[in-house]
Design an enzyme around this catalytic site. Structure first.
Site, mmCIF file in Angstrom:
data_model
loop_
_atom_site.group_PDB
_atom_site.id
_atom_site.type_symbol
_atom_site.label_atom_id
_atom_site.label_comp_id
_atom_site.label_asym_id
_atom_site.label_seq_id
_atom_site.Cartn_x
_atom_site.Cartn_y
_atom_site.Cartn_z
ATOM 1 N N LEU A 207 -0.024 -1.456 11.318
ATOM 2 C CA LEU A 207 0.271 -1.327 12.537
ATOM 3 C C LEU A 207 0.540 0.293 13.171
ATOM 4 O O LEU A 207 0.296 0.640 14.139
ATOM 5 C CB LEU A 207 1.552 -2.220 12.610
ATOM 6 N N GLU A 209 -0.672 3.000 11.587
ATOM 7 C CA GLU A 209 -1.994 3.935 11.670
ATOM 8 C C GLU A 209 -2.501 3.663 12.981
ATOM 9 O O GLU A 209 -2.854 4.423 13.570
ATOM 10 C CB GLU A 209 -2.692 3.589 10.543
ATOM 11 N N ASP A 291 -3.254 -2.541 -1.531
ATOM 12 C CA ASP A 291 -4.190 -2.234 -2.607
ATOM 13 C C ASP A 291 -4.843 -3.650 -2.962
ATOM 14 O O ASP A 291 -6.234 -3.711 -2.931
ATOM 15 C CB ASP A 291 -3.852 -1.546 -3.700
#
Length: 513
Positions: A207, A209, A291
Protein backbone atom coordinates in the site's frame (compact mmCIF):
# COMPACT_ATOMS: atom_id res chain seq x y z
CA UNK A 1 -7.02 -28.26 -0.43
CA UNK A 2 -7.23 -30.92 -3.13
CA UNK A 3 -7.75 -28.11 -5.65
CA UNK A 4 -4.71 -26.28 -4.28
CA UNK A 5 -2.69 -29.49 -4.54
CA UNK A 6 -3.76 -29.87 -8.18
CA UNK A 7 -2.47 -26.37 -8.99
CA UNK A 8 0.77 -27.01 -7.10
CA UNK A 9 1.32 -30.29 -8.95
CA UNK A 10 0.70 -28.46 -12.23
CA UNK A 11 3.43 -25.91 -11.59
CA UNK A 12 6.03 -28.50 -10.54
CA UNK A 13 9.22 -28.01 -12.52
CA UNK A 14 8.18 -24.67 -14.07
CA UNK A 15 11.17 -22.49 -14.89
CA UNK A 16 11.34 -19.16 -13.04
CA UNK A 17 14.11 -16.63 -13.55
CA UNK A 18 14.48 -14.26 -10.58
CA UNK A 19 16.45 -11.05 -11.09
CA UNK A 20 17.14 -8.28 -8.61
CA UNK A 21 18.46 -7.21 -5.23
CA UNK A 22 19.70 -10.08 -3.06
CA UNK A 23 20.46 -9.64 0.62
CA UNK A 24 21.27 -11.72 3.70
CA UNK A 25 18.93 -12.02 6.67
CA UNK A 26 20.95 -12.76 9.80
CA UNK A 27 19.12 -13.88 12.94
CA UNK A 28 20.83 -14.02 16.33
CA UNK A 29 18.79 -15.77 19.02
CA UNK A 30 19.82 -15.05 22.58
CA UNK A 31 18.76 -15.71 26.18
CA UNK A 32 18.69 -13.06 28.90
CA UNK A 33 18.03 -13.26 32.61
CA UNK A 34 19.53 -10.05 34.02
CA UNK A 35 20.42 -6.41 33.33
CA UNK A 36 24.00 -5.24 33.03
CA UNK A 37 25.48 -2.93 35.66
CA UNK A 38 26.71 -0.38 33.15
CA UNK A 39 23.30 0.54 31.75
CA UNK A 40 19.62 -0.49 31.92
CA UNK A 41 20.18 -3.02 29.15
CA UNK A 42 19.74 -6.80 29.12
CA UNK A 43 22.78 -9.06 29.21
CA UNK A 44 22.43 -11.44 26.26
CA UNK A 45 23.88 -14.92 25.84
CA UNK A 46 23.91 -15.98 22.20
CA UNK A 47 22.05 -19.29 21.71
CA UNK A 48 22.43 -19.71 17.98
CA UNK A 49 22.76 -17.82 14.73
CA UNK A 50 20.84 -18.40 11.51
CA UNK A 51 21.68 -17.02 8.07
CA UNK A 52 18.91 -16.91 5.47
CA UNK A 53 18.59 -15.64 1.93
CA UNK A 54 16.67 -12.38 1.68
CA UNK A 55 15.10 -10.22 -1.00
CA UNK A 56 15.39 -11.65 -4.52
CA UNK A 57 17.41 -14.58 -3.13
CA UNK A 58 14.59 -15.54 -0.75
CA UNK A 59 12.05 -15.28 -3.57
CA UNK A 60 14.16 -17.77 -5.54
CA UNK A 61 14.43 -20.05 -2.49
CA UNK A 62 10.63 -19.98 -2.12
CA UNK A 63 10.16 -20.83 -5.81
CA UNK A 64 12.41 -23.86 -5.39
CA UNK A 65 10.78 -24.93 -2.11
CA UNK A 66 7.33 -24.73 -3.73
CA UNK A 67 8.42 -27.04 -6.55
CA UNK A 68 9.52 -24.67 -9.31
CA UNK A 69 12.93 -24.60 -11.01
CA UNK A 70 14.43 -21.36 -9.76
CA UNK A 71 17.34 -19.47 -11.30
CA UNK A 72 18.75 -16.33 -9.66
CA UNK A 73 20.72 -13.53 -11.29
CA UNK A 74 21.91 -10.92 -8.80
CA UNK A 75 25.11 -9.13 -7.79
CA UNK A 76 26.44 -9.96 -4.32
CA UNK A 77 29.48 -8.75 -2.43
CA UNK A 78 32.74 -10.66 -2.49
CA UNK A 79 32.42 -11.12 1.27
CA UNK A 80 31.24 -13.57 3.92
CA UNK A 81 27.62 -12.49 3.60
CA UNK A 82 27.71 -13.05 -0.16
CA UNK A 83 29.13 -16.52 0.42
CA UNK A 84 26.35 -17.31 2.88
CA UNK A 85 23.71 -16.26 0.34
CA UNK A 86 25.25 -18.60 -2.19
CA UNK A 87 25.30 -21.41 0.37
CA UNK A 88 21.58 -20.82 1.02
CA UNK A 89 20.89 -21.01 -2.72
CA UNK A 90 22.86 -24.24 -3.02
CA UNK A 91 20.97 -25.88 -0.14
CA UNK A 92 17.65 -24.86 -1.67
CA UNK A 93 18.52 -26.16 -5.13
CA UNK A 94 18.45 -22.73 -6.82
CA UNK A 95 20.51 -22.39 -9.98
CA UNK A 96 23.04 -19.76 -8.97
CA UNK A 97 24.05 -17.05 -11.46
CA UNK A 98 25.07 -14.51 -8.83
CA UNK A 99 27.83 -12.10 -9.78
CA UNK A 100 30.53 -11.14 -7.28
CA UNK A 101 30.84 -7.39 -6.82
CA UNK A 102 34.21 -6.62 -5.15
CA UNK A 103 34.35 -3.46 -3.10
CA UNK A 104 30.61 -3.35 -2.38
CA UNK A 105 29.39 -5.22 0.70
CA UNK A 106 26.41 -7.52 0.47
CA UNK A 107 23.31 -5.92 2.04
CA UNK A 108 22.67 -7.53 5.44
CA UNK A 109 19.71 -7.16 7.79
CA UNK A 110 20.92 -8.36 11.18
CA UNK A 111 18.34 -8.97 13.93
CA UNK A 112 19.02 -9.75 17.58
CA UNK A 113 16.21 -11.49 19.49
CA UNK A 114 15.52 -12.56 23.05
CA UNK A 115 12.43 -14.63 23.87
CA UNK A 116 11.54 -14.36 20.16
CA UNK A 117 11.29 -10.56 20.50
CA UNK A 118 13.42 -8.42 18.16
CA UNK A 119 15.52 -6.13 20.36
CA UNK A 120 17.52 -4.40 17.65
CA UNK A 121 18.03 -4.53 13.89
CA UNK A 122 21.27 -3.49 12.26
CA UNK A 123 21.43 -2.85 8.51
CA UNK A 124 24.72 -3.08 6.65
CA UNK A 125 25.58 -2.44 3.01
CA UNK A 126 22.64 -0.28 1.89
CA UNK A 127 22.14 1.15 -1.60
CA UNK A 128 25.44 0.92 -3.47
CA UNK A 129 26.78 3.27 -6.07
CA UNK A 130 26.34 2.55 -9.77
CA UNK A 131 27.85 -0.64 -11.10
CA UNK A 132 31.01 -0.04 -13.16
CA UNK A 133 30.71 -0.69 -16.87
CA UNK A 134 32.60 -3.99 -16.74
CA UNK A 135 30.33 -5.25 -13.95
CA UNK A 136 27.26 -4.27 -15.98
CA UNK A 137 28.58 -6.24 -18.95
CA UNK A 138 29.17 -9.28 -16.74
CA UNK A 139 25.69 -8.96 -15.28
CA UNK A 140 24.15 -8.79 -18.75
CA UNK A 141 26.15 -11.87 -19.79
CA UNK A 142 24.92 -13.72 -16.69
CA UNK A 143 21.37 -12.66 -17.45
CA UNK A 144 21.54 -13.83 -21.04
CA UNK A 145 23.06 -17.17 -20.02
CA UNK A 146 20.43 -17.73 -17.34
CA UNK A 147 17.62 -16.80 -19.74
CA UNK A 148 18.85 -19.50 -22.12
CA UNK A 149 18.35 -22.07 -19.33
CA UNK A 150 14.78 -20.91 -18.65
CA UNK A 151 13.20 -22.41 -21.71
CA UNK A 152 10.42 -24.68 -20.48
CA UNK A 153 6.72 -24.11 -21.21
CA UNK A 154 5.20 -21.40 -19.05
CA UNK A 155 8.60 -19.91 -18.20
CA UNK A 156 8.36 -16.96 -15.82
CA UNK A 157 10.39 -13.89 -14.93
CA UNK A 158 10.34 -12.29 -11.48
CA UNK A 159 11.88 -8.84 -11.00
CA UNK A 160 12.74 -7.78 -7.43
CA UNK A 161 13.78 -4.12 -7.48
CA UNK A 162 14.36 -2.76 -3.97
CA UNK A 163 16.61 0.13 -4.98
CA UNK A 164 19.91 -1.46 -3.89
CA UNK A 165 21.66 -1.15 -7.27
CA UNK A 166 21.21 -4.60 -8.81
CA UNK A 167 19.14 -3.34 -11.77
CA UNK A 168 20.91 -0.45 -13.51
CA UNK A 169 19.56 1.12 -16.72
CA UNK A 170 21.15 -1.34 -19.18
CA UNK A 171 19.77 -4.32 -17.23
CA UNK A 172 16.28 -2.78 -17.14
CA UNK A 173 16.52 -2.15 -20.88
CA UNK A 174 17.52 -5.79 -21.51
CA UNK A 175 14.59 -7.06 -19.46
CA UNK A 176 12.15 -4.78 -21.27
CA UNK A 177 13.51 -5.91 -24.65
CA UNK A 178 13.23 -9.61 -23.72
CA UNK A 179 9.91 -9.46 -21.92
CA UNK A 180 8.31 -11.43 -24.78
CA UNK A 181 10.51 -14.44 -23.93
CA UNK A 182 8.50 -15.12 -20.78
CA UNK A 183 4.87 -16.20 -20.56
CA UNK A 184 4.50 -14.80 -17.04
CA UNK A 185 6.26 -11.71 -15.67
CA UNK A 186 5.94 -10.59 -12.04
CA UNK A 187 7.20 -7.23 -10.80
CA UNK A 188 7.90 -6.32 -7.17
CA UNK A 189 9.47 -2.85 -7.14
CA UNK A 190 9.75 0.03 -4.71
CA UNK A 191 9.69 2.46 -7.68
CA UNK A 192 7.00 1.38 -10.12
CA UNK A 193 7.68 4.24 -12.52
CA UNK A 194 11.14 2.85 -13.31
CA UNK A 195 9.44 -0.10 -15.07
CA UNK A 196 7.02 1.64 -17.39
CA UNK A 197 6.71 -0.29 -20.63
CA UNK A 198 7.28 -3.70 -19.04
CA UNK A 199 3.58 -4.64 -19.07
CA UNK A 200 3.96 -7.34 -16.41
CA UNK A 201 1.49 -10.12 -15.88
CA UNK A 202 1.26 -9.17 -12.20
CA UNK A 203 2.60 -6.37 -10.07
CA UNK A 204 2.71 -6.74 -6.27
CA UNK A 205 3.16 -3.33 -4.60
CA UNK A 206 2.52 -2.68 -0.94
CA UNK A 207 0.00 0.00 0.00
CA UNK A 208 2.85 2.40 0.77
CA UNK A 209 4.53 1.80 -2.59
CA UNK A 210 1.24 2.23 -4.44
CA UNK A 211 0.48 5.45 -2.57
CA UNK A 212 3.97 6.84 -3.31
CA UNK A 213 3.57 6.06 -7.01
CA UNK A 214 0.06 7.46 -7.39
CA UNK A 215 0.16 10.30 -4.85
CA UNK A 216 3.80 11.44 -4.77
CA UNK A 217 4.68 13.94 -2.08
CA UNK A 218 1.45 13.44 -0.14
CA UNK A 219 3.01 11.66 2.82
CA UNK A 220 2.04 8.24 4.16
CA UNK A 221 -1.19 6.66 2.95
CA UNK A 222 -4.30 7.64 4.90
CA UNK A 223 -6.50 5.08 6.57
CA UNK A 224 -4.51 4.56 9.73
CA UNK A 225 -1.66 2.18 10.59
CA UNK A 226 -1.98 -1.57 10.28
CA UNK A 227 -4.04 -3.13 13.03
CA UNK A 228 -5.47 -6.57 13.71
CA UNK A 229 -6.52 -8.49 10.59
CA UNK A 230 -9.81 -7.14 9.33
CA UNK A 231 -9.47 -4.15 11.64
CA UNK A 232 -8.46 -1.50 9.09
CA UNK A 233 -11.38 -1.16 6.65
CA UNK A 234 -10.16 2.28 5.59
CA UNK A 235 -6.87 0.81 4.37
CA UNK A 236 -8.68 -1.89 2.42
CA UNK A 237 -11.04 0.63 0.82
CA UNK A 238 -8.10 2.86 -0.10
CA UNK A 239 -6.25 -0.08 -1.65
CA UNK A 240 -9.29 -1.07 -3.72
CA UNK A 241 -9.63 2.50 -4.97
CA UNK A 242 -6.01 2.39 -6.21
CA UNK A 243 -6.37 -0.81 -8.25
CA UNK A 244 -7.71 0.62 -11.56
CA UNK A 245 -5.12 3.41 -11.62
CA UNK A 246 -2.31 0.97 -10.83
CA UNK A 247 -3.35 -1.28 -13.70
CA UNK A 248 -3.30 1.66 -16.11
CA UNK A 249 -0.05 3.08 -14.72
CA UNK A 250 1.91 -0.19 -14.82
CA UNK A 251 0.23 -1.89 -17.77
CA UNK A 252 -0.15 -4.99 -15.61
CA UNK A 253 -2.85 -7.55 -16.30
CA UNK A 254 -3.22 -8.18 -12.57
CA UNK A 255 -2.54 -6.00 -9.54
CA UNK A 256 -2.02 -7.75 -6.20
CA UNK A 257 -1.82 -4.94 -3.64
CA UNK A 258 -0.48 -6.31 -0.36
CA UNK A 259 -1.66 -4.99 3.01
CA UNK A 260 0.51 -6.88 5.53
CA UNK A 261 -1.82 -7.82 8.43
CA UNK A 262 -4.86 -6.91 6.33
CA UNK A 263 -4.01 -9.47 3.65
CA UNK A 264 -4.20 -8.36 0.03
CA UNK A 265 -6.60 -7.21 -2.68
CA UNK A 266 -6.22 -8.65 -6.17
CA UNK A 267 -7.79 -7.38 -9.38
CA UNK A 268 -7.59 -8.33 -13.05
CA UNK A 269 -10.09 -5.64 -14.04
CA UNK A 270 -12.95 -8.13 -14.31
CA UNK A 271 -15.58 -7.95 -11.60
CA UNK A 272 -14.97 -6.95 -8.00
CA UNK A 273 -11.50 -7.16 -6.44
CA UNK A 274 -10.67 -10.38 -4.60
CA UNK A 275 -9.83 -9.87 -0.92
CA UNK A 276 -7.62 -12.32 0.97
CA UNK A 277 -6.99 -12.29 4.70
CA UNK A 278 -3.90 -12.67 6.85
CA UNK A 279 -3.25 -14.09 10.31
CA UNK A 280 -2.27 -11.95 13.29
CA UNK A 281 1.36 -12.75 14.21
CA UNK A 282 4.32 -10.88 15.74
CA UNK A 283 6.29 -8.86 13.21
CA UNK A 284 9.33 -11.13 13.69
CA UNK A 285 7.27 -14.03 12.27
CA UNK A 286 6.39 -12.24 9.02
CA UNK A 287 9.82 -11.28 7.65
CA UNK A 288 9.96 -12.46 4.04
CA UNK A 289 6.28 -13.43 3.86
CA UNK A 290 6.00 -11.14 0.84
CA UNK A 291 8.67 -13.21 -0.90
CA UNK A 292 6.61 -16.37 -0.35
CA UNK A 293 3.54 -14.52 -1.67
CA UNK A 294 5.42 -13.34 -4.78
CA UNK A 295 6.83 -16.80 -5.53
CA UNK A 296 3.47 -18.52 -5.12
CA UNK A 297 1.40 -16.05 -7.16
CA UNK A 298 3.96 -16.24 -9.98
CA UNK A 299 3.95 -20.04 -10.04
CA UNK A 300 0.14 -20.15 -9.86
CA UNK A 301 -0.21 -17.76 -12.80
CA UNK A 302 2.07 -19.95 -14.93
CA UNK A 303 -0.65 -22.61 -14.76
CA UNK A 304 -3.33 -20.30 -16.16
CA UNK A 305 -5.57 -20.18 -13.08
CA UNK A 306 -7.74 -17.03 -12.62
CA UNK A 307 -6.34 -14.10 -10.65
CA UNK A 308 -8.49 -14.73 -7.53
CA UNK A 309 -7.28 -18.33 -7.33
CA UNK A 310 -3.64 -17.27 -7.73
CA UNK A 311 -4.11 -14.58 -5.09
CA UNK A 312 -5.72 -17.02 -2.69
CA UNK A 313 -2.93 -19.56 -3.09
CA UNK A 314 -0.32 -16.82 -2.64
CA UNK A 315 -1.95 -15.64 0.58
CA UNK A 316 -2.08 -19.22 1.81
CA UNK A 317 1.64 -19.63 1.06
CA UNK A 318 2.46 -16.46 3.00
CA UNK A 319 0.24 -17.47 5.92
CA UNK A 320 1.70 -20.98 6.20
CA UNK A 321 5.16 -19.50 6.98
CA UNK A 322 4.22 -17.45 10.05
CA UNK A 323 4.78 -20.02 12.81
CA UNK A 324 7.94 -18.56 14.31
CA UNK A 325 10.65 -15.90 14.05
CA UNK A 326 12.89 -16.08 11.00
CA UNK A 327 12.81 -15.48 7.26
CA UNK A 328 9.65 -16.98 5.75
CA UNK A 329 9.93 -19.88 3.31
CA UNK A 330 6.93 -21.97 2.25
CA UNK A 331 7.49 -25.42 0.81
CA UNK A 332 5.09 -27.57 -1.18
CA UNK A 333 4.18 -29.91 1.67
CA UNK A 334 3.28 -27.06 3.99
CA UNK A 335 1.22 -25.32 1.33
CA UNK A 336 -0.98 -28.31 0.53
CA UNK A 337 -1.34 -29.59 4.11
CA UNK A 338 -5.02 -29.91 5.08
CA UNK A 339 -6.00 -27.50 7.86
CA UNK A 340 -8.56 -28.31 10.49
CA UNK A 341 -9.30 -28.29 14.19
CA UNK A 342 -7.53 -31.61 14.65
CA UNK A 343 -3.75 -31.64 14.56
CA UNK A 344 -2.36 -33.04 11.31
CA UNK A 345 -0.19 -36.06 12.19
CA UNK A 346 3.48 -35.51 11.47
CA UNK A 347 5.57 -38.24 9.85
CA UNK A 348 7.63 -38.34 13.07
CA UNK A 349 8.86 -41.96 12.95
CA UNK A 350 10.70 -42.55 9.68
CA UNK A 351 13.30 -44.81 8.15
CA UNK A 352 16.66 -43.53 6.94
CA UNK A 353 15.59 -42.91 3.33
CA UNK A 354 12.40 -41.07 4.31
CA UNK A 355 14.39 -39.02 6.83
CA UNK A 356 16.90 -37.91 4.19
CA UNK A 357 14.09 -36.83 1.85
CA UNK A 358 12.24 -34.99 4.63
CA UNK A 359 15.40 -33.19 5.76
CA UNK A 360 16.15 -32.14 2.18
CA UNK A 361 12.68 -30.57 1.92
CA UNK A 362 12.97 -28.80 5.25
CA UNK A 363 16.49 -27.53 4.50
CA UNK A 364 15.35 -26.23 1.09
CA UNK A 365 12.77 -24.23 3.02
CA UNK A 366 15.56 -22.64 5.08
CA UNK A 367 15.45 -24.91 8.17
CA UNK A 368 18.46 -25.52 10.41
CA UNK A 369 18.79 -29.24 11.19
CA UNK A 370 19.76 -30.45 14.68
CA UNK A 371 20.72 -34.10 15.24
CA UNK A 372 21.25 -36.14 18.40
CA UNK A 373 21.34 -39.84 19.19
CA UNK A 374 21.19 -42.22 22.13
CA UNK A 375 19.55 -45.27 23.72
CA UNK A 376 16.76 -43.32 25.51
CA UNK A 377 15.89 -46.50 27.37
CA UNK A 378 13.87 -45.26 30.37
CA UNK A 379 12.89 -41.74 29.41
CA UNK A 380 13.17 -39.31 32.33
CA UNK A 381 13.25 -35.61 33.11
CA UNK A 382 16.91 -35.28 32.14
CA UNK A 383 16.21 -36.68 28.67
CA UNK A 384 13.27 -34.33 28.15
CA UNK A 385 15.21 -31.22 29.20
CA UNK A 386 18.15 -32.26 27.02
CA UNK A 387 15.87 -32.67 23.97
CA UNK A 388 14.11 -29.36 24.63
CA UNK A 389 17.49 -27.58 24.75
CA UNK A 390 18.63 -29.35 21.60
CA UNK A 391 15.48 -28.28 19.74
CA UNK A 392 16.20 -24.65 20.63
CA UNK A 393 19.45 -24.80 18.62
CA UNK A 394 17.64 -24.99 15.27
CA UNK A 395 14.37 -25.57 13.46
CA UNK A 396 14.17 -29.37 13.04
CA UNK A 397 15.24 -31.87 15.71
CA UNK A 398 16.15 -35.39 14.55
CA UNK A 399 16.59 -38.06 17.24
CA UNK A 400 18.37 -41.28 16.25
CA UNK A 401 17.72 -44.24 18.57
CA UNK A 402 19.97 -47.27 19.02
CA UNK A 403 18.36 -50.60 18.12
CA UNK A 404 17.95 -53.25 20.83
CA UNK A 405 21.03 -55.19 19.70
CA UNK A 406 23.07 -52.00 19.63
CA UNK A 407 21.97 -51.12 23.18
CA UNK A 408 22.99 -54.62 24.41
CA UNK A 409 26.46 -54.16 22.93
CA UNK A 410 26.82 -50.75 24.56
CA UNK A 411 25.06 -51.26 27.92
CA UNK A 412 25.10 -55.00 28.65
CA UNK A 413 22.85 -58.02 28.26
CA UNK A 414 20.20 -56.73 30.70
CA UNK A 415 19.51 -53.66 28.59
CA UNK A 416 17.41 -52.22 27.10
CA UNK A 417 14.59 -52.30 29.62
CA UNK A 418 12.16 -51.11 26.95
CA UNK A 419 12.18 -52.45 23.37
CA UNK A 420 12.97 -50.06 20.56
CA UNK A 421 9.32 -49.82 19.46
CA UNK A 422 8.36 -48.43 22.88
CA UNK A 423 11.36 -46.11 23.11
CA UNK A 424 10.64 -44.66 19.67
CA UNK A 425 6.93 -44.19 20.39
CA UNK A 426 7.61 -42.20 23.57
CA UNK A 427 10.16 -39.95 21.85
CA UNK A 428 7.80 -39.34 18.93
CA UNK A 429 5.16 -38.07 21.35
CA UNK A 430 7.37 -35.18 22.51
CA UNK A 431 6.44 -31.87 20.93
CA UNK A 432 10.09 -30.78 20.64
CA UNK A 433 11.00 -33.79 18.46
CA UNK A 434 10.39 -33.63 14.70
CA UNK A 435 11.72 -36.97 13.44
CA UNK A 436 12.77 -40.23 15.12
CA UNK A 437 14.84 -42.83 13.30
CA UNK A 438 16.36 -46.14 14.44
CA UNK A 439 19.90 -47.27 13.63
CA UNK A 440 21.50 -50.67 14.16
CA UNK A 441 25.19 -49.73 14.20
CA UNK A 442 27.06 -48.58 17.29
CA UNK A 443 27.69 -45.18 15.66
CA UNK A 444 25.25 -42.91 13.79
CA UNK A 445 27.92 -42.06 11.20
CA UNK A 446 25.89 -43.26 8.21
CA UNK A 447 22.90 -41.15 9.26
CA UNK A 448 25.12 -38.12 9.76
CA UNK A 449 26.49 -38.50 6.24
CA UNK A 450 22.97 -38.84 4.84
CA UNK A 451 21.41 -35.76 6.46
CA UNK A 452 24.46 -33.50 7.08
CA UNK A 453 23.06 -31.68 10.15
CA UNK A 454 24.02 -28.12 10.88
CA UNK A 455 24.27 -29.01 14.61
CA UNK A 456 25.19 -32.32 16.29
CA UNK A 457 24.26 -32.38 19.98
CA UNK A 458 25.58 -34.64 22.72
CA UNK A 459 25.03 -34.63 26.46
CA UNK A 460 27.87 -34.50 28.98
CA UNK A 461 30.59 -32.31 30.41
CA UNK A 462 33.49 -33.17 28.09
CA UNK A 463 35.02 -31.05 25.27
CA UNK A 464 33.47 -31.37 21.80
CA UNK A 465 36.76 -32.72 20.46
CA UNK A 466 36.26 -35.90 22.51
CA UNK A 467 33.05 -36.75 20.68
CA UNK A 468 34.01 -39.59 18.28
CA UNK A 469 31.84 -38.15 15.49
CA UNK A 470 33.40 -34.65 15.71
CA UNK A 471 35.74 -34.98 12.68
CA UNK A 472 32.92 -36.34 10.53
CA UNK A 473 30.41 -33.65 11.55
CA UNK A 474 32.88 -30.83 11.06
CA UNK A 475 33.94 -32.26 7.74
CA UNK A 476 30.29 -32.10 6.67
CA UNK A 477 30.11 -28.42 7.65
CA UNK A 478 28.31 -28.89 10.98
CA UNK A 479 29.08 -27.86 14.54
CA UNK A 480 29.25 -29.85 17.80
CA UNK A 481 27.31 -28.70 20.87
CA UNK A 482 27.61 -30.26 24.32
CA UNK A 483 24.65 -29.85 26.66
CA UNK A 484 24.95 -30.57 30.38
CA UNK A 485 22.82 -33.29 31.94
CA UNK A 486 20.19 -32.54 34.57
CA UNK A 487 21.93 -33.52 37.87
CA UNK A 488 20.96 -36.80 39.55
CA UNK A 489 18.90 -37.95 36.59
CA UNK A 490 20.01 -41.10 34.77
CA UNK A 491 18.52 -44.33 33.47
CA UNK A 492 21.02 -46.40 35.45
CA UNK A 493 20.04 -44.66 38.69
CA UNK A 494 16.33 -45.26 38.00
CA UNK A 495 16.92 -48.95 37.29
CA UNK A 496 18.97 -49.34 40.47
CA UNK A 497 16.24 -47.70 42.57
CA UNK A 498 13.64 -50.08 41.09
CA UNK A 499 15.84 -53.10 41.83
CA UNK A 500 16.56 -52.02 45.38
CA UNK A 501 12.88 -51.64 46.13
CA UNK A 502 11.95 -55.06 44.74
CA UNK A 503 14.53 -57.08 46.74
CA UNK A 504 12.85 -59.43 49.23
CA UNK A 505 14.02 -58.89 52.84
CA UNK A 506 14.79 -62.04 54.86
CA UNK A 507 15.78 -62.90 58.45
CA UNK A 508 17.88 -65.77 57.09
CA UNK A 509 21.29 -64.35 56.13
CA UNK A 510 21.83 -67.30 53.82
CA UNK A 511 18.56 -66.87 51.95
CA UNK A 512 18.73 -65.88 48.28
CA UNK A 513 16.68 -62.80 47.20
Amino acid sequence: MSEVAAVVDNWAGRDVLVVGDAMLDEWRFADTDRLCREAPAPVLTLRHRRASAGGAANTAVNVAALGGRATLVAPVGADTAGGEIRACLDRAGVRDHTLLRPGHPTPVKRRLLAADQILVREDEGGPAGPLPDDAVRLLLDALAGAADEVTGPGAALVICDYGLGALPGPVRAWLLAHRHSFDTVALDAHDLDAWRGLAPTVVTPSLGEAHAALRPGSGPPPGGPPGPPGGSPDRVALAESYLPELRRRTGAEIVALTLDVDGAVVSDGVGSPYRSHADAVPASHAVGAGDAYLAAITLALTTGVPAPVAGGIAQLAASRTLDGPGTCVCDRDRLVATPGPARTPRPTVVDADALAAAVDRRRAAGARIVFTNGCFDVLHRGHVRFLEQAAELGDVLVVAVNSDDSVRRLKGRDRPVNPVEDRVAVLAALSCVDYVVTFAADSPADLLRAIRPEVYVKGGDYPPDLVPESPLVRGLGGEIRILGYVPDRSTSAIIERIRSRTRVPSLDPGAQP
